[in-house]
Design a protein around this motif. Structure first.
Motif, mmCIF file in Angstrom:
data_model
loop_
_atom_site.group_PDB
_atom_site.id
_atom_site.type_symbol
_atom_site.label_atom_id
_atom_site.label_comp_id
_atom_site.label_asym_id
_atom_site.label_seq_id
_atom_site.Cartn_x
_atom_site.Cartn_y
_atom_site.Cartn_z
ATOM 1 N N GLN A 54 9.196 -31.287 34.578
ATOM 2 C CA GLN A 54 10.339 -30.103 34.351
ATOM 3 C C GLN A 54 10.307 -29.132 35.682
ATOM 4 O OE1 GLN A 54 10.173 -28.077 30.868
ATOM 5 N NE2 GLN A 54 12.360 -27.731 30.885
ATOM 6 N N ASN A 67 -2.016 -34.404 22.814
ATOM 7 C CA ASN A 67 -0.805 -33.787 22.641
ATOM 8 C C ASN A 67 -0.406 -32.968 23.756
ATOM 9 O OD1 ASN A 67 0.226 -35.487 20.791
ATOM 10 N ND2 ASN A 67 -0.510 -33.826 19.134
ATOM 11 N N GLN A 68 -1.732 -32.197 24.112
ATOM 12 C CA GLN A 68 -1.501 -30.997 25.139
ATOM 13 C C GLN A 68 -1.489 -31.655 26.461
ATOM 14 O OE1 GLN A 68 -0.902 -27.773 24.856
ATOM 15 N NE2 GLN A 68 -0.619 -28.110 22.748
ATOM 16 N N TYR A 82 1.788 -32.736 31.334
ATOM 17 C CA TYR A 82 2.535 -33.729 32.283
ATOM 18 C C TYR A 82 3.909 -33.784 32.226
ATOM 19 C CZ TYR A 82 4.619 -38.303 33.209
ATOM 20 O OH TYR A 82 5.626 -39.317 33.476
ATOM 21 N N LEU A 83 4.591 -33.234 30.947
ATOM 22 C CA LEU A 83 6.086 -33.038 31.039
ATOM 23 C C LEU A 83 6.514 -31.856 31.516
ATOM 24 C CD1 LEU A 83 6.785 -34.169 27.264
ATOM 25 C CD2 LEU A 83 7.066 -35.496 29.319
ATOM 26 N N GLY A 84 5.698 -30.897 31.363
ATOM 27 C CA GLY A 84 5.903 -29.412 31.904
ATOM 28 C C GLY A 84 5.854 -29.543 33.376
ATOM 29 N N TYR A 123 -3.534 -28.502 28.341
ATOM 30 C CA TYR A 123 -2.241 -28.472 29.113
ATOM 31 C C TYR A 123 -2.446 -27.996 30.609
ATOM 32 C CZ TYR A 123 2.490 -26.779 29.666
ATOM 33 O OH TYR A 123 3.751 -26.808 30.390
ATOM 34 N N GLN A 135 -3.511 -39.728 21.507
ATOM 35 C CA GLN A 135 -2.318 -39.299 20.995
ATOM 36 C C GLN A 135 -2.119 -38.412 19.464
ATOM 37 O OE1 GLN A 135 -3.260 -42.363 21.968
ATOM 38 N NE2 GLN A 135 -1.381 -43.540 22.586
ATOM 39 N N PHE A 184 -0.347 -34.545 27.283
ATOM 40 C CA PHE A 184 0.982 -34.989 27.571
ATOM 41 C C PHE A 184 2.078 -33.926 27.951
ATOM 42 C CE2 PHE A 184 4.825 -36.797 25.972
ATOM 43 C CZ PHE A 184 5.080 -37.953 26.750
ATOM 44 N N LYS A 185 1.950 -32.741 27.291
ATOM 45 C CA LYS A 185 3.003 -31.703 27.195
ATOM 46 C C LYS A 185 2.636 -31.112 28.874
ATOM 47 C CE LYS A 185 3.235 -30.347 22.333
ATOM 48 N NZ LYS A 185 3.147 -29.181 21.364
ATOM 49 N N ASP A 241 -4.885 -33.084 18.862
ATOM 50 C CA ASP A 241 -4.472 -31.983 19.746
ATOM 51 C C ASP A 241 -4.539 -32.068 21.368
ATOM 52 O OD1 ASP A 241 -3.561 -30.809 17.552
ATOM 53 O OD2 ASP A 241 -5.108 -29.232 17.327
#
Length: 331
Positions: A205, A194-195, A200-202, A163, A188, A197-198, A191
């Motif tokens: 934001q 997923n981390q 990137y989104l974080g 992450y 994808q 990608f999260k 784990d």
């Protein structure tokens, strides 16, 4: 028909039992076409290795199995070196399997591992499937440590700070002025995918940058499919930055930018998770999130040896932090 043996497989395919044995171990001595025939027949007949073949019994063998998605990837080559160093210090040998990112082959190898006299298993799992029942099973029957690639049910594992690494990679592009940052998604079902990608989104934001679905490309293990998707991304969607979750996708982007006359980093900045030795020699040099692969492999092996020494060893996870190396692809 009774119990299916290697001899049955050999007679059916009209080859030697040695050929069958080597094919099931994914030996380089056997052609891919023969391996495919052997795997297909073994699956259709529900062949299971006999753990008592050759007089073997479940006992300490000073051998551990290692299942990897590939070794062409620089990360896994370095990780194997770390595993080997820790194993050598403990007087252990390695039995290495390559799943080639096939969950079907991975499940077959796990079945094979259970039939061999090995003391434990180290595994980095394939990303092409979503059924992890074979991984649940192996953890109940054999000391198992996952490294780098994990899933929700992995009890013992050593991972990257995925992450934070993806967050830092995306932030680096946003700090550089990018506002249309694409994310090349792989792993994808796992784990760490997923981390990443999260992360990137974080970062989007935090910078107040709206998420755009067309900037996220779900990639597979098929190079031609990936090339087509990424060609469309660069030519039509026109991102000004790219975060690649694995290095092979970043390399495809270099080819596409060259084909389309897109300038790196003038038109598009690229950063990737990568342990590529020649990243600094690419034109332009590639900015990377570099995992400490050797250390991760060594930590995973060390954790397994602790489990082998103490059967009551509790579930544990460790994080080995990656490093950001800023180079010309993001200047």
């Amino acid at each position: 028909m009774g119990e299916i043996t290697i001899k049955h497989l050999a007679e059916t395919l009209n080859v030697s039992t040695a050929t069958i044995s080597k094919a099931l171990r994914d030996s380089h001595e056997i052609s891919n076409s023969t391996k495919a025939r052997v795997f297909e027949l073994a699956k259709s007949l529900n062949y299971r290795p006999n753990p008592f073949a050759s007089g073997l019994r479940r006992q300490k063998s000073n051998t551990i199995a290692v299942i990897l998605p590939e070794i062409a990837d620089n990360f896994f080559g370095q990780a194997i070196n770390g595993i080997e160093e820790a194993a050598r210090q403990k007087g252990y040998h390695l039995l290495i399997y390559l799943s080639h990112d096939s969950s079907e082959r991975e499940a077959f190898f796990i079945n094979d591992v259970l039939g061999r006299c090995v003391d434990g298993l180290l595994i980095s799992i394939s990303f092409d499937g979503a059924n992890f029942s074979h991984l649940d099973e192996i953890q109940q029957k054999l000391p198992t440590v996952f490294f780098d690639r994990t899933y929700e049910g992995s009890l013992l594992h050593v991972t990257n700070n995925d992450y934070d690494s993806a967050f830092e990679a995306t932030k680096h592009l946003l700090d550089g002025g990018c506002r249309n940052v694409a994310y090349l998604a792989a792993l994808q079902t796992l784990d760490n995918g997923n981390q990443r990608f999260k992360g990137y989104l974080g970062a989007l934001q935090q910078f107040g940058v709206p998420f755009r679905q067309e900037l996220v490309v779900d990639c597979t293990n098929n190079r031609d499919d990936n090339y087509a998707k990424l060609f469309h991304l660069v030519k039509n969607v026109k991102p000004d930055g790219i975060v690649s979750s694995i290095e092979k996708l970043a390399k495809i982007c270099y080819h596409i930018c060259n084909d389309l006359g897109v300038d790196i980093p003038g038109d598009i900045k690229i950063i990737s998770f990568s342990n590529l030795d020649c990243a600094a020699l690419l034109n332009p040099s590639l900015t990377t999130i570099t995992q400490q692969a050797f250390e991760m492999g060594k930590e995973a092996a060390t954790m397994l040896f602790k489990v082998l020494k103490n059967s009551n060893y509790e579930a544990e996870s460790k994080v080995v932090k990656a490093q950001l190396f800023k180079r010309m692809s993001t200047r």
